[in-house]
Design a protein around this motif. Structure first.
Motif, PDB file in Angstrom:
ATOM      1  N   VAL A   9       1.080   0.274  -4.164  1.00  0.00           N
ATOM      2  CA  VAL A   9       2.558   0.481  -2.601  1.00  0.00           C
ATOM      3  C   VAL A   9       2.270  -0.356  -1.407  1.00  0.00           C
ATOM      4  CG1 VAL A   9       2.227   2.607  -0.377  1.00  0.00           C
ATOM      5  CG2 VAL A   9       0.727   2.914  -2.633  1.00  0.00           C
ATOM      6  N   SER A  10       1.612  -1.292  -1.303  1.00  0.00           N
ATOM      7  CA  SER A  10       2.327  -2.618  -0.644  1.00  0.00           C
ATOM      8  C   SER A  10       3.402  -3.550  -1.481  1.00  0.00           C
ATOM      9  CB  SER A  10       1.177  -3.273  -0.537  1.00  0.00           C
ATOM     10  OG  SER A  10      -0.194  -2.265   0.196  1.00  0.00           O
ATOM     11  N   LEU A  11       3.314  -3.632  -2.702  1.00  0.00           N
ATOM     12  CA  LEU A  11       4.349  -3.887  -2.984  1.00  0.00           C
ATOM     13  C   LEU A  11       5.506  -2.794  -3.276  1.00  0.00           C
ATOM     14  CD1 LEU A  11       2.333  -5.542  -6.640  1.00  0.00           C
ATOM     15  CD2 LEU A  11       3.076  -6.963  -4.571  1.00  0.00           C
ATOM     16  N   ALA A  12       5.633  -2.240  -2.886  1.00  0.00           N
ATOM     17  CA  ALA A  12       6.478  -1.297  -3.495  1.00  0.00           C
ATOM     18  C   ALA A  12       7.110  -1.470  -1.884  1.00  0.00           C
ATOM     19  CB  ALA A  12       5.960   0.207  -3.370  1.00  0.00           C
ATOM     20  N   PHE A  13       5.913  -1.923  -0.621  1.00  0.00           N
ATOM     21  CA  PHE A  13       6.560  -1.308   1.199  1.00  0.00           C
ATOM     22  C   PHE A  13       7.153  -2.660   1.287  1.00  0.00           C
ATOM     23  CE2 PHE A  13       6.051   2.255   3.450  1.00  0.00           C
ATOM     24  CZ  PHE A  13       5.611   3.619   3.060  1.00  0.00           C
ATOM     25  N   TRP A  14       6.642  -3.631   0.866  1.00  0.00           N
ATOM     26  CA  TRP A  14       6.833  -5.195   1.257  1.00  0.00           C
ATOM     27  C   TRP A  14       8.401  -5.250  -0.168  1.00  0.00           C
ATOM     28  CZ3 TRP A  14       2.419  -3.568   3.138  1.00  0.00           C
ATOM     29  CH2 TRP A  14       2.159  -3.886   5.087  1.00  0.00           C
ATOM     30  N   ARG A  15       8.221  -4.270  -0.192  1.00  0.00           N
ATOM     31  CA  ARG A  15       9.780  -4.902  -1.507  1.00  0.00           C
ATOM     32  C   ARG A  15       9.545  -6.451  -1.617  1.00  0.00           C
ATOM     33  NH1 ARG A  15      13.844  -1.610   0.102  1.00  0.00           N
ATOM     34  NH2 ARG A  15      13.452   0.246   1.563  1.00  0.00           N
TER      35      ARG A  15
ATOM     36  N   VAL B 232      -3.145   3.052 -12.304  1.00  0.00           N
ATOM     37  CA  VAL B 232      -2.961   3.404 -11.726  1.00  0.00           C
ATOM     38  C   VAL B 232      -2.132   2.416 -10.477  1.00  0.00           C
ATOM     39  CG1 VAL B 232      -4.642   2.943  -9.340  1.00  0.00           C
ATOM     40  CG2 VAL B 232      -5.189   4.280 -11.199  1.00  0.00           C
ATOM     41  N   THR B 233      -1.881   0.888 -11.239  1.00  0.00           N
ATOM     42  CA  THR B 233      -1.068   0.434 -10.600  1.00  0.00           C
ATOM     43  C   THR B 233       0.472   0.497 -10.798  1.00  0.00           C
ATOM     44  OG1 THR B 233      -2.796  -1.365 -11.170  1.00  0.00           O
ATOM     45  CG2 THR B 233      -0.972  -2.292  -9.685  1.00  0.00           C
ATOM     46  N   ILE B 234       0.657   0.884 -11.923  1.00  0.00           N
ATOM     47  CA  ILE B 234       2.232   1.186 -11.901  1.00  0.00           C
ATOM     48  C   ILE B 234       1.864   2.367 -11.365  1.00  0.00           C
ATOM     49  CG2 ILE B 234       3.649   1.887 -13.456  1.00  0.00           C
ATOM     50  CD1 ILE B 234       2.538  -0.323 -15.851  1.00  0.00           C
TER      51      ILE B 234
ATOM     52  N   LEU C  34       8.961   5.657  -4.230  1.00  0.00           N
ATOM     53  CA  LEU C  34       9.222   7.188  -3.299  1.00  0.00           C
ATOM     54  C   LEU C  34       9.475   7.355  -1.697  1.00  0.00           C
ATOM     55  CD1 LEU C  34       8.763   9.236  -6.595  1.00  0.00           C
ATOM     56  CD2 LEU C  34      10.610   9.264  -5.244  1.00  0.00           C
ATOM     57  N   ILE C  35       7.567   7.018  -1.611  1.00  0.00           N
ATOM     58  CA  ILE C  35       7.311   7.313  -0.133  1.00  0.00           C
ATOM     59  C   ILE C  35       7.900   6.535   0.836  1.00  0.00           C
ATOM     60  CG2 ILE C  35       5.193   7.248   1.584  1.00  0.00           C
ATOM     61  CD1 ILE C  35       3.545   7.559  -1.533  1.00  0.00           C
ATOM     62  N   ARG C  36       8.862   5.286   0.337  1.00  0.00           N
ATOM     63  CA  ARG C  36       9.205   4.324   1.131  1.00  0.00           C
ATOM     64  C   ARG C  36      10.467   4.914   1.690  1.00  0.00           C
ATOM     65  NH1 ARG C  36      10.515  -0.570  -1.587  1.00  0.00           N
ATOM     66  NH2 ARG C  36      12.309   1.065  -2.839  1.00  0.00           N
TER      67      ARG C  36
ATOM     68  N   ILE D 126       9.643   8.118   4.792  1.00  0.00           N
ATOM     69  CA  ILE D 126       9.423   8.355   5.766  1.00  0.00           C
ATOM     70  C   ILE D 126       9.769   6.483   6.862  1.00  0.00           C
ATOM     71  CG2 ILE D 126       7.290   9.450   4.688  1.00  0.00           C
ATOM     72  CD1 ILE D 126       5.981   6.854   5.425  1.00  0.00           C
ATOM     73  N   ASP D 127       9.229   6.983   7.984  1.00  0.00           N
ATOM     74  CA  ASP D 127       9.499   5.355   8.859  1.00  0.00           C
ATOM     75  C   ASP D 127       9.032   4.529   8.110  1.00  0.00           C
ATOM     76  OD1 ASP D 127      10.329   3.496  10.754  1.00  0.00           O
ATOM     77  OD2 ASP D 127       8.890   4.678  11.854  1.00  0.00           O
ATOM     78  N   GLU D 128       9.256   3.946   7.940  1.00  0.00           N
ATOM     79  CA  GLU D 128       8.769   1.739   6.940  1.00  0.00           C
ATOM     80  C   GLU D 128       8.087   1.428   7.354  1.00  0.00           C
ATOM     81  OE1 GLU D 128      12.263   0.896   4.586  1.00  0.00           O
ATOM     82  OE2 GLU D 128      10.980  -1.058   3.829  1.00  0.00           O
ATOM     83  N   SER D 129       8.487   0.676   9.214  1.00  0.00           N
ATOM     84  CA  SER D 129       7.159   0.287   9.948  1.00  0.00           C
ATOM     85  C   SER D 129       5.872   0.873   9.896  1.00  0.00           C
ATOM     86  CB  SER D 129       8.027  -0.340  10.991  1.00  0.00           C
ATOM     87  OG  SER D 129       8.712   0.800  11.730  1.00  0.00           O
ATOM     88  N   LYS D 130       6.225   1.990  10.242  1.00  0.00           N
ATOM     89  CA  LYS D 130       5.250   2.857  10.204  1.00  0.00           C
ATOM     90  C   LYS D 130       4.304   3.176   9.395  1.00  0.00           C
ATOM     91  CE  LYS D 130       5.694   6.433  14.427  1.00  0.00           C
ATOM     92  NZ  LYS D 130       6.378   7.363  13.879  1.00  0.00           N
ATOM     93  N   GLY D 131       4.994   3.579   8.048  1.00  0.00           N
ATOM     94  CA  GLY D 131       4.304   2.852   6.774  1.00  0.00           C
ATOM     95  C   GLY D 131       3.103   1.660   6.723  1.00  0.00           C
ATOM     96  N   LYS D 132       4.347   0.219   6.811  1.00  0.00           N
ATOM     97  CA  LYS D 132       3.453   0.043   6.780  1.00  0.00           C
ATOM     98  C   LYS D 132       2.169  -1.136   7.954  1.00  0.00           C
ATOM     99  CE  LYS D 132       7.737  -3.372   5.408  1.00  0.00           C
ATOM    100  NZ  LYS D 132       8.697  -4.102   5.705  1.00  0.00           N
TER     101      LYS D 132
END
Lengths: 261, 609
Positions: free
Chosen positions: B113-119, B236-238, B246-248, B251-257
């Motif tokens: 999830v973090s890899l996706a959120f931090w692009r 699980v990782t993939i 998808l979630i990114r 929702i509000d990205e900075s809150k997610g981070k």
């Protein structure tokens, strides 16, 4: 000359004679080590007055203006700002600082925050405003200084003139009674000076009490109610712009004017 | 005057007439052909040519030596392979091993999830990938020719090398602008590796205690207990990466981070003390003591903090918060539960910080929420740690091996960082007493070798503790690591603090910020950004320094490899194999950390000045 007249006619509406004293300095002296930077400076500034402080470099202009919100501490004399005397009491200093806005020569914007956060940070945490209100105020202030579209950029992405206008907006966000300008245009490229001076003129016309250290003689002539000339840590001459530029009494003032004009 | 005016427009015009129009790109430098490249970079003069030849010979010799060591038939690589579970978790009970996989799975889920959120994904040119594959293939060919393989193995490896190099050669001539996501590449690589566990007959070992050779090599692929969990981990990782992308967007990205960062900080604690340790909660004690204490502190603390964050509270607030601090210290004079003492001190800290975060209603409620959240975490953890574990393990700690290396590393970093920042602030503070205490502490700790501090804490400190206070050896050495790293981190942070200009301080003061607000909102964010590169170096060094645990006899990764496995009758004298494996693991992790840190540095540099 027409611009000049309109300015003074708008400024003429204010009743400066009956205005309250808002900054009072009595016999202020300050030393840096053995060097005396301020020597017995006494002056009074009234509400809504625009005062321009002139003088050669090293004459103590910046030191004096920085003493007024206690970025520097004076060692002798008294400084009263809006009825509060500056002393070592921390609470007095914080009170005075939240009512006195300051604009620096090097802008000193916070590089890690966006322009909007630069402006709204202090209102939120010092004035305890709700975030939404503070951000709305930031937007309207950016509108006022003419750069509403830059709100989400970082200071490093703006030009010098834009940065200085953000710095003015940041100071105004605290809704100060007094604005101090410490050589606001000295670090700017010539083509950017005008945009900053225009914002300052607009501010002066709106009735803000201003104390400006500058080398912009045009601004002093046009906007100032009073000019104070300093040299060697002393105030040499105080007068209206007409008096100061056309008919100065002191020899040192004449010498200074002959060098710059 | 006139002259100046007429010349200035000219001056403005000239540069624009010389400069090329914006759309024009700089001229392309023709790529050197391979012989030209060799000549320019390796054989430019006699001296360089000699150097090139000598170093090539040295590199080839080293590779050959290493390979003949690794592939020597005398090597007992099965020692490392059969003891993998011991190396990773020491004696963690086998029937509870699912807990390990659940914990690892959760961490990998967070990673995805973090890899996706931090692009983290970058697009890589396919031709670039081809070049890389070609190089890898060539390297495999070279190594195969140097290695003392059997004929069959040589042919297999040569085939693999040719295949990879061939694929690379084909991809190399792909269209110039075709790209592929680095995440696809990465997951593809892992997918191939996991797939090989199911297909290639690596072989495995069976252990039956009643049989004469207790351990026996079995043909076929690796054991099901290895390949199945790892396949699930990869899935699980993939999946979590796709879930994250998808979630990114929803929702509000900075809150997610922010939420993710908090989860990263807290989840290791929960995984360790709730999932892995599996405390055997006593319901009676829970309802009679633990929950009432939690409720008391959350309710009384919330009311107190709501009142203290009122901006108009003034002097009264400071007196009350100082009183809470004194009560906190006074609790140590009387007999009472440790949890009450800790919570009172934490409350005092929150009360003292309250004026900095005071404000209107939303801000006050937010501050109170943070307090309640802290209470939930602290009470839960302290209760869990004080409850006996269901995992019955010999020795005084329930986990060991690589897991304890990671655990001590995590606690050291999470706790040494705030302590280091506090020390740095104290050292640069205006108060002489803070400055003196902090300087003495830092200089003292930096003047003593780490191993001395570790030995002191593991042997001496438990003797000095007052009656009734108990400290396990693991806790003692973790504290030793924390204070040691904090002293070094403090110096890094101090460098950052000094890089914040005087103008920044003045600007913050001029808008009326208090000292605490100035430090928290203006100075620290800028100082920490500057301190990132040296701090990352320190973090990597800390990870490697955990190896010292082996010297004081903690069952960590290195100790098991060096002393425990070679002590088994089947694997006497297998130290070198194990050590080579351990150093490979350290190398991979440290290399990954330093690569990641380079990207972090680049990112935080954005929009800086």
């Amino acid at each position: 000359m027409t611009e000049n007249e309109t300015a003074s006619s708008i400024r003429g509406d204010r009743d400066l004679a009956n205005a309250q004293d808002i900054i009072v300095c009595e016999g202020v002296s300050k030393w840096f080590g053995d060097f005396q930077a301020l020597n017995n400076v006494s002056a009074t500034i009234k509400e809504q007055e625009v005062v321009v402080v002139l003088g050669p470099s090293g004459s103590g202009k910046s030191t004096w203006i920085r003493c007024i919100n206690r970025l520097e501490q004076h060692q002798e004399g008294r400084i009263m700002v809006d009825g509060v005397e500056l002393s070592n009491d921390l609470r007095n200093i914080e009170k005075v600082r939240s009512e006195v806005g300051m604009v620096f020569q090097m802008f000193n914007l916070f590089p890690h925050l966006t322009v909007r956060d630069n402006i709204s940070l202090a209102p939120i945490w010092v004035r305890k405003k709700p975030r939404a209100e503070a951000e709305e105020q930031a937007s309207s202030l950016l509108e006022r200084v003419g750069i509403p579209e830059q709100a989400d950029k970082f200071p490093g992405q703006l030009s010098g003139g834009q940065q200085q206008r953000v710095a003015i907006a940041r100071a105004l966000a605290m809704e100060p009674k007094i604005m101090l300008f410490d050589e606001p245009t000295s670090a700017l490229d010539p083509e950017m000076i005008k945009e900053v001076l225009d914002v300052m003129k607009e501010l002066a016309l709106s009735g803000m009490t201003m104390m400006v250290v500058t080398h912009e003689m045009g601004f002093a002539k046009e906007v100032a109610d009073k000019i104070m000339f300093m040299e060697g840590g002393q105030i040499v001459e105080i007068g209206t712009p007409e008096h100061f530029f056309t008919n100065p009494t002191e020899e040192r003032t004449k010498l200074f004017l002959s060098q710059i004009l | 005057m006139n002259l100046k005016k007429s010349s200035s427009p000219n001056q403005i015009k000239t540069p624009s007439s010389i400069e090329p129009p914006n759309s024009q790109l700089p001229p392309k430098v023709a790529a050197l052909s391979s012989t030209e490249w060799l000549k320019a970079n390796l054989f430019s003069n006699t001296f360089n040519s000699i150097l090139t030849i000598l170093s090539t010979a040295a590199i080839l010799l080293i590779i050959r030596g290493l390979l003949s060591f690794i592939f020597n038939p005398l090597r007992q690589w099965s020692a490392t392979a059969t003891n993998m579970r011991l190396l990773m978790t020491q004696a963690y009970p086998e029937h509870q091993y699912a807990r390990i996989w659940v914990s690892l799975g959760f961490l990998l889920f967070l990673t995805g999830v973090s890899l996706a959120f931090w692009r983290a994904a970058r697009s890589v040119l396919i031709s670039q990938v081809g070049k890389r594959l070609l190089a890898i293939g060539a390297f495999i060919l070279l190594v195969t020719l140097l290695a003392p393989f059997s004929d069959r193995a040589t042919i297999i490896w040569l085939a693999i090398g040719v295949f990879i190099a061939g694929t690379g050669f084909l991809l190399k001539s792909a269209q110039e602008d075709k790209t592929i996501s680095s995440m696809t590449l990465l997951s593809g690589t892992f997918l191939l590796a996991i797939l090989s566990l199911w297909v290639i007959p690596y072989g495995h070992h069976s252990y039956i205690s009643t049989r004469t050779p207790k351990i026996l090599a079995e043909p076929g692929t690796v054991a099901m207990t290895t390949k199945l969990p790892w396949t699930i981990m990869l899935a699980v990782t993939i999946c979590s990466y796709f879930l994250g992308s998808l979630i990114r967007d929803k929702i509000d990205e900075s809150k997610g981070k922010a939420l993710l960062s908090m989860t990263w900080l807290i989840s290791p604690l929960f995984l360790l003390f709730l999932v892995l340790r599996d405390p055997d909660f006593d319901t009676g004690h829970l309802f009679s003591t633990d929950i009432p204490i939690f409720l008391f502190f959350s309710i009384v603390g919330s009311l107190l903090l709501l009142w203290l964050t009122n901006p108009d509270i003034g002097e009264k607030g400071r007196v009350i918060s100082t009183a809470v601090l004194f009560v906190g210290f006074a609790t140590f004079l009387f007999q009472m539960l440790m949890i009450v003492r800790i919570l009172t001190l934490v409350l005092a800290f929150f009360a003292l910080a309250a004026p900095t975060f005071s404000g209107q209603k939303p801000a006050r409620i937010r501050y109170t929420k943070v307090w309640i959240g802290t209470m939930v975490i602290l009470c839960w953890l302290i209760t869990a740690i004080n409850t006996p574990s269901t995992a019955k393990v010999p020795g005084d700690f329930f986990i060991g091996g690589f897991a304890i290396t990671l655990m001590i590393f995590f606690f050291t970093m999470v706790l040494a960082f705030p302590l280091g920042v506090l020390l740095a602030l104290a050292r640069t503070s205006k108060f002489p007493i803070f400055r003196m205490v902090s300087t003495t502490f830092i200089e003292f700790i930096r003047g003593v070798p780490l191993i001395t501090i570790l030995i002191f804490f593991s042997v001496m400190v438990p003797l000095f503790l007052p009656d009734g206070m108990d400290l396990t050896e693991i806790a003692a050495v973790t504290i030793a690591f924390i204070i040691f790293e904090a002293a070094y981190l403090a110096e890094n942070v101090r460098g950052g603090l000094q890089s914040v200009t005087r103008g920044q301080h003045e600007a913050a003061e001029a808008v009326g910020m208090t000292n605490a607000q100035k430090t928290f909102f203006i100075v620290l964010p800028q100082a920490l950004r500057v301190a990132i590169p040296p701090m990352v170096g320190q973090i990597i060094a800390t990870f490697k320094e955990t190896g010292l645990l082996a010297i004081i006899g903690i069952f960590d990764f290195l100790y098991i490899a060096r002393s425990v496995i070679p002590g088994q009758t089947e694997y006497m004298g297998s130290t070198r194999e194990n050590l080579l494996f351990v150093s490979l693991v350290y190398l991979v992790i440290c290399f990954a950390m330093s690569k990641a840190s380079q990207r972090v540095e680049k990112r935080v540099g954005l929009g800086e000045r």
